[in-house]
Structures are given as structure tokens and as C-alpha cells.
Design a protein around this motif. Structure first.
Motif, PDB file in Angstrom:
ATOM      1  N   ASP A  42     -32.055  10.122  88.653  1.00  5.54           N
ATOM      2  CA  ASP A  42     -33.713   9.695  88.812  1.00  5.54           C
ATOM      3  C   ASP A  42     -34.095   9.908  90.030  1.00  5.54           C
ATOM      4  O   ASP A  42     -33.580   9.556  91.063  1.00  5.54           O
ATOM      5  N   ARG A  43     -35.490  10.282  89.864  1.00  5.95           N
ATOM      6  CA  ARG A  43     -36.323  10.220  91.090  1.00  5.95           C
ATOM      7  C   ARG A  43     -37.245   9.231  90.955  1.00  5.95           C
ATOM      8  O   ARG A  43     -37.522   8.897  89.894  1.00  5.95           O
ATOM      9  N   THR A  44     -37.720   8.857  92.025  1.00  9.45           N
ATOM     10  CA  THR A  44     -38.909   7.627  92.066  1.00  9.45           C
ATOM     11  C   THR A  44     -40.300   8.419  91.738  1.00  9.45           C
ATOM     12  O   THR A  44     -40.432   9.753  91.652  1.00  9.45           O
ATOM     13  N   PRO A  45     -41.087   7.617  91.238  1.00  7.81           N
ATOM     14  CA  PRO A  45     -42.662   8.184  90.553  1.00  7.81           C
ATOM     15  C   PRO A  45     -43.277   8.949  91.496  1.00  7.81           C
ATOM     16  O   PRO A  45     -44.015   9.918  91.323  1.00  7.81           O
ATOM     17  N   GLU A  46     -43.038   8.472  93.014  1.00 12.80           N
ATOM     18  CA  GLU A  46     -43.847   9.177  94.056  1.00 12.80           C
ATOM     19  C   GLU A  46     -43.511  10.609  94.501  1.00 12.80           C
ATOM     20  O   GLU A  46     -43.968  11.353  94.980  1.00 12.80           O
TER      21      GLU A  46
ATOM     22  N   ASN B  20     -26.790  21.528  99.562  1.00 10.55           N
ATOM     23  CA  ASN B  20     -27.416  22.308  98.402  1.00 10.55           C
ATOM     24  C   ASN B  20     -26.294  22.156  97.089  1.00 10.55           C
ATOM     25  O   ASN B  20     -27.037  21.892  95.916  1.00 10.55           O
ATOM     26  N   ILE B  21     -25.145  21.821  97.339  1.00 15.91           N
ATOM     27  CA  ILE B  21     -24.127  21.571  96.451  1.00 15.91           C
ATOM     28  C   ILE B  21     -24.348  19.932  95.952  1.00 15.91           C
ATOM     29  O   ILE B  21     -24.314  19.705  94.548  1.00 15.91           O
ATOM     30  N   LEU B  22     -24.657  19.069  96.901  1.00 13.31           N
ATOM     31  CA  LEU B  22     -24.996  17.769  96.448  1.00 13.31           C
ATOM     32  C   LEU B  22     -26.180  17.883  95.542  1.00 13.31           C
ATOM     33  O   LEU B  22     -26.016  16.847  94.745  1.00 13.31           O
ATOM     34  N   ALA B  23     -27.328  18.363  95.935  1.00 10.80           N
ATOM     35  CA  ALA B  23     -28.498  18.500  95.169  1.00 10.80           C
ATOM     36  C   ALA B  23     -28.184  18.950  93.699  1.00 10.80           C
ATOM     37  O   ALA B  23     -28.635  18.511  92.707  1.00 10.80           O
TER      38      ALA B  23
ATOM     39  N   TRP C 140     -44.624  18.940  84.230  1.00  9.46           N
ATOM     40  CA  TRP C 140     -43.614  19.588  83.762  1.00  9.46           C
ATOM     41  C   TRP C 140     -42.311  19.604  84.608  1.00  9.46           C
ATOM     42  O   TRP C 140     -41.275  20.242  84.173  1.00  9.46           O
ATOM     43  N   ASP C 141     -42.420  19.333  85.717  1.00  8.95           N
ATOM     44  CA  ASP C 141     -41.209  19.192  86.797  1.00  8.95           C
ATOM     45  C   ASP C 141     -40.312  17.949  86.450  1.00  8.95           C
ATOM     46  O   ASP C 141     -39.324  17.914  87.041  1.00  8.95           O
TER      47      ASP C 141
ATOM     48  N   ARG D 185     -34.624   4.911 105.014  1.00  7.87           N
ATOM     49  CA  ARG D 185     -36.026   4.559 104.498  1.00  7.87           C
ATOM     50  C   ARG D 185     -36.344   5.431 103.457  1.00  7.87           C
ATOM     51  O   ARG D 185     -37.348   4.839 102.661  1.00  7.87           O
ATOM     52  N   LEU D 186     -36.108   6.437 103.182  1.00  7.69           N
ATOM     53  CA  LEU D 186     -36.615   7.465 101.982  1.00  7.69           C
ATOM     54  C   LEU D 186     -36.169   6.692 100.757  1.00  7.69           C
ATOM     55  O   LEU D 186     -35.151   6.037 100.720  1.00  7.69           O
ATOM     56  N   PRO D 187     -37.230   6.990  99.679  1.00  2.00           N
ATOM     57  CA  PRO D 187     -36.863   6.352  98.465  1.00  2.00           C
ATOM     58  C   PRO D 187     -35.602   6.682  97.344  1.00  2.00           C
ATOM     59  O   PRO D 187     -34.987   5.742  96.630  1.00  2.00           O
TER      60      PRO D 187
END
Length: 110
Positions: free
Chosen positions: A98-102, A86-89, A108-109, A29-31
Motif C-alpha cells: 500500500d501507498r500512503t494517501p499523499e 526497479n526490481i524491488l518496486a 485511476w492510479d 523520513r519518507l512515508p
């Protein structure tokens, strides 16, 4: 086997099943990738850890002594799951996933 041990082992298995279910739901479920990474690594590690402790408790009650193989599996699980996450991240940050806008956070991040 005494009922107290049965209730304790059943509680560990139910707790483990609950956390594994929460981790699976979080994965589905997470975006985005970074938030999906938390589902399997945090909740599912707790779930599998509780199931393994239930297994250790069961076989400790059923036979004399503690089964060292199950304890080693639990220790390796708790050591390898956070390291692999941690390695995957880091790999995802390196290739620019890309990350979602939420979930972007502060300007600055980005």
C-alpha cells in the motif's frame, strides 16, 4: 600532493557525504515504501559515486596510472543500483504494498 588536488578530493568527499546523508534522511523520513526507495537509490548512488571518484582521484595522484578496480566498482554501482530498485518496486507492486494517501496520485492510479 599539491593543494589543488587536495581541495578537489576534499570537495568530492564532502559532496559524496552530503548526498549520502540526504539519502539516509530520505530513507528514514519518507512515508511509504515507494518513496523510501528513492532515497537510497538516487541520492546515495550519487553520494557513493562522488566518494569513489574522490578515491580514484586520490590514488591517481598518489601513484602513476589509474586504478582500474575503483573505476569498475563505480561502474557496477551505477549499473546495479537502479536495476535493483526497479526490481524491488516491481515486486512491491506485484504483492500489493500500500501507498500512503499523499503519494497515491490520480484516482485511476490506485
Amino acid at each position: 600532493m599539491q593543494p589543488v588536488y587536495q581541495y578537489f578530493i576534499a570537495a568530492l568527499l564532502l559532496i559524496g557525504g552530503f548526498f549520502s546523508l540526504v539519502g539516509a534522511i530520505g530513507l528514514a523520513r519518507l512515508p511509504d515504501f515507494f518513496t523510501r526507495l528513492h532515497g537510497p537509490t538516487k541520492a546515495t548512488t550519487l553520494g557513493v559515486g562522488a566518494i569513489m571518484l574522490g578515491s580514484v582521484a586520490y590514488f591517481t595522484v598518489r601513484s602513476p596510472g589509474i586504478n582500474i578496480a575503483e573505476i569498475l566498482i563505480t561502474v557496477f554501482l551505477f549499473l546495479t543500483a537502479p536495476v535493483s530498485a526497479n526490481i524491488l518496486a516491481k515486486a512491491a507492486m506485484h504483492i500489493g504494498v500500500d501507498r500512503t494517501p499523499e503519494t497515491r496520485g490520480k484516482p485511476w492510479d490506485q
